[in-house]
Scaffold this active site. Structure first.
Site, PDB file in Angstrom:
ATOM      1  N   LYS A   8       0.847  -1.193   0.000  1.00 15.33           N
ATOM      2  CA  LYS A   8       0.000   0.000   0.000  1.00 15.33           C
ATOM      3  C   LYS A   8       0.881   1.241   0.000  1.00 15.33           C
ATOM      4  O   LYS A   8       1.901   1.291   0.677  1.00 15.33           O
ATOM      5  CB  LYS A   8      -0.884   0.012   1.251  1.00 15.33           C
ATOM      6  CG  LYS A   8      -1.746   1.251   1.411  1.00 15.33           C
ATOM      7  CD  LYS A   8      -1.433   2.227   2.547  1.00 15.33           C
ATOM      8  CE  LYS A   8      -0.253   2.074   3.388  1.00 15.33           C
ATOM      9  NZ  LYS A   8       0.057   3.244   4.262  1.00 15.33           N
ATOM     10  N   PRO A  89       9.455  -4.377   4.050  1.00 13.69           N
ATOM     11  CA  PRO A  89      10.008  -3.989   5.354  1.00 13.69           C
ATOM     12  C   PRO A  89       8.898  -3.662   6.342  1.00 13.69           C
ATOM     13  O   PRO A  89       7.796  -3.257   5.969  1.00 13.69           O
ATOM     14  CB  PRO A  89      10.863  -2.759   5.030  1.00 13.69           C
ATOM     15  CG  PRO A  89      10.360  -2.266   3.715  1.00 13.69           C
ATOM     16  CD  PRO A  89       9.846  -3.449   2.980  1.00 13.69           C
ATOM     17  N   ALA A  92       7.213   0.619   7.841  1.00 11.15           N
ATOM     18  CA  ALA A  92       7.786   1.284   6.670  1.00 11.15           C
ATOM     19  C   ALA A  92       6.806   2.170   5.922  1.00 11.15           C
ATOM     20  O   ALA A  92       7.152   2.712   4.869  1.00 11.15           O
ATOM     21  CB  ALA A  92       8.350   0.229   5.709  1.00 11.15           C
ATOM     22  N   LEU A  94       4.110   1.133   4.397  1.00 10.17           N
ATOM     23  CA  LEU A  94       3.573   0.391   3.259  1.00 10.17           C
ATOM     24  C   LEU A  94       2.374  -0.458   3.639  1.00 10.17           C
ATOM     25  O   LEU A  94       1.891  -1.243   2.818  1.00 10.17           O
ATOM     26  CB  LEU A  94       4.670  -0.510   2.659  1.00 10.17           C
ATOM     27  CG  LEU A  94       5.868   0.216   2.053  1.00 10.17           C
ATOM     28  CD1 LEU A  94       6.929  -0.783   1.620  1.00 10.17           C
ATOM     29  CD2 LEU A  94       5.429   1.089   0.880  1.00 10.17           C
ATOM     30  N   GLY A  95       1.913  -0.321   4.878  1.00  8.98           N
ATOM     31  CA  GLY A  95       0.769  -1.116   5.307  1.00  8.98           C
ATOM     32  C   GLY A  95       1.043  -2.602   5.236  1.00  8.98           C
ATOM     33  O   GLY A  95       0.130  -3.390   4.973  1.00  8.98           O
ATOM     34  N   GLY A  96       2.287  -3.017   5.453  1.00  3.47           N
ATOM     35  CA  GLY A  96       2.664  -4.417   5.282  1.00  3.47           C
ATOM     36  C   GLY A  96       1.794  -5.381   6.067  1.00  3.47           C
ATOM     37  O   GLY A  96       1.240  -6.340   5.519  1.00  3.47           O
ATOM     38  N   GLY A  97       1.655  -5.131   7.374  1.00  7.53           N
ATOM     39  CA  GLY A  97       0.812  -5.989   8.192  1.00  7.53           C
ATOM     40  C   GLY A  97      -0.638  -5.924   7.770  1.00  7.53           C
ATOM     41  O   GLY A  97      -1.339  -6.944   7.707  1.00  7.53           O
ATOM     42  N   SER A  98      -1.114  -4.725   7.471  1.00  7.74           N
ATOM     43  CA  SER A  98      -2.490  -4.556   7.015  1.00  7.74           C
ATOM     44  C   SER A  98      -2.709  -5.268   5.684  1.00  7.74           C
ATOM     45  O   SER A  98      -3.766  -5.868   5.444  1.00  7.74           O
ATOM     46  CB  SER A  98      -2.826  -3.066   6.871  1.00  7.74           C
ATOM     47  OG  SER A  98      -2.739  -2.405   8.116  1.00  7.74           O
ATOM     48  N   ALA A  99      -1.713  -5.204   4.797  1.00  9.49           N
ATOM     49  CA  ALA A  99      -1.814  -5.885   3.511  1.00  9.49           C
ATOM     50  C   ALA A  99      -1.872  -7.396   3.711  1.00  9.49           C
ATOM     51  O   ALA A  99      -2.614  -8.101   3.014  1.00  9.49           O
ATOM     52  CB  ALA A  99      -0.637  -5.508   2.623  1.00  9.49           C
ATOM     53  N   ASP A 128      -5.825   0.715   8.172  1.00 11.47           N
ATOM     54  CA  ASP A 128      -5.563   0.484   6.753  1.00 11.47           C
ATOM     55  C   ASP A 128      -6.142  -0.831   6.242  1.00 11.47           C
ATOM     56  O   ASP A 128      -6.148  -1.074   5.031  1.00 11.47           O
ATOM     57  CB  ASP A 128      -4.053   0.480   6.481  1.00 11.47           C
ATOM     58  CG  ASP A 128      -3.428   1.863   6.554  1.00 11.47           C
ATOM     59  OD1 ASP A 128      -4.181   2.852   6.601  1.00 11.47           O
ATOM     60  OD2 ASP A 128      -2.191   1.947   6.561  1.00 11.47           O
TER      61      ASP A 128
END
Length: 265
Positions: A8, A89, A92, A94-99, A128
């Site tokens: 994201k 990462p 970061a 990028l909403g990694g966990g949310s993604a 997110d």
């Protein structure tokens, strides 16, 4: 089953005011890159999560992981053994966990369908997450959970993500916001709103991680038509007119930085 947790980015992020509940009233343009973490799931006697990938070591509590919480929040039949390949990462912007959670929602949707209150369940996991379930460009309002469709004229645009490999927690960045409302999003299509938009968290993020400025300066010299920080940082992104320009830009960046090249969805 296999599913990509699409990275994201916030093409624009306007912070309008601090709320009494401690959160902030936002207006943001969510967009998604056609790459990210990868999840696979197979039937098992009980739910189980295994984390691999370059940034897997940053997630040392599988039971506290948002993927496990997403599974627990949805009816999904028998147990699922999930493998999360963590390519994005952590902390970061990028909403990694949310993604990752959004990918679980899509997998459950394919296998069993989602309950009618899936949006509320997603919002409980993180602001997110509802946008990441959809993983398509949209406007986010409120804390980011109130989603509004938008004419997406940026699909297929080449994008380059760059992170100086410095984690940056969201809370301190929002705490550093100066409290000035600089106005709403303007325009009717994604390109216009993006170009007219801004990142209100860039200044407080720079104060905490000055290296973000190095990334932004480097990207501004690559011929990109837009360079901005995503979310609360520290990842920055650049949009290009061609894949060739994007790839040439990536080749010229320091090897120490993390990069991801893709296309906007």
């Amino acid at each position: 089953m296999k599913e990509t947790a699409y990275a994201k980015i916030n093409l624009a992020l306007h912070v309008r005011r601090r709320r009494e509940d401690g959160y902030h009233e936002l207006e943001t343009l969510f967009a998604f890159v056609d790459a990210g973490d990868e999840l696979t799931a197979v039937a098992a006697e009980r739910d189980f999560l295994r984390v691999t990938g370059e940034f897997g070591g940053a997630l040392d509590d599988p039971f506290g992981n948002i993927v496990a919480k997403a599974l627990n929040s949805l009816p999904h039949g028998a147990g699922w053994a999930v493998t999360l390949e963590k390519n994005l990462p952590v902390a970061a912007g990028l909403g990694g966990g949310s993604a990752d959670a959004g990918a679980i929602f899509r997998m459950v949707a394919r296998a069993h369908g989602l309950p009618e209150d899936w949006h509320a369940r997603a919002a409980k996991l993180g602001a997110d997450v509802p946008a990441c379930v959809e993983s398509r460009a949209c406007i986010g309002r409120g804390t980011g959970t109130e989603l509004e469709a938008i004419d997406n004229d940026l699909a297929g645009v080449p994008v380059l993500l760059v992170n100086p490999r410095i984690p940056l927690a969201t809370g301190p960045v929002f705490k550093g916001w100066d409290g000035v409302d600089r106005g709403p999003l303007e325009g009717t299509d994604l390109r216009t709103m993006t170009l007219a938009g801004r990142s209100d968290l860039e200044a407080p993020a720079l104060a905490l991680v000055p290296e973000i400025g190095d990334v932004l300066d480097a990207l501004r010299q690559t011929g990109a038509w837009l360079v901005r920080m995503s979310g609360s940082g520290a990842t920055c992104f650049a949009l290009y007119d061609s894949v060739e320009a994007r790839d040439a830009a990536r080749d010229g960046l320091p090897d120490a930085w993390w990069t991801l090249a893709g296309l906007l969805r």
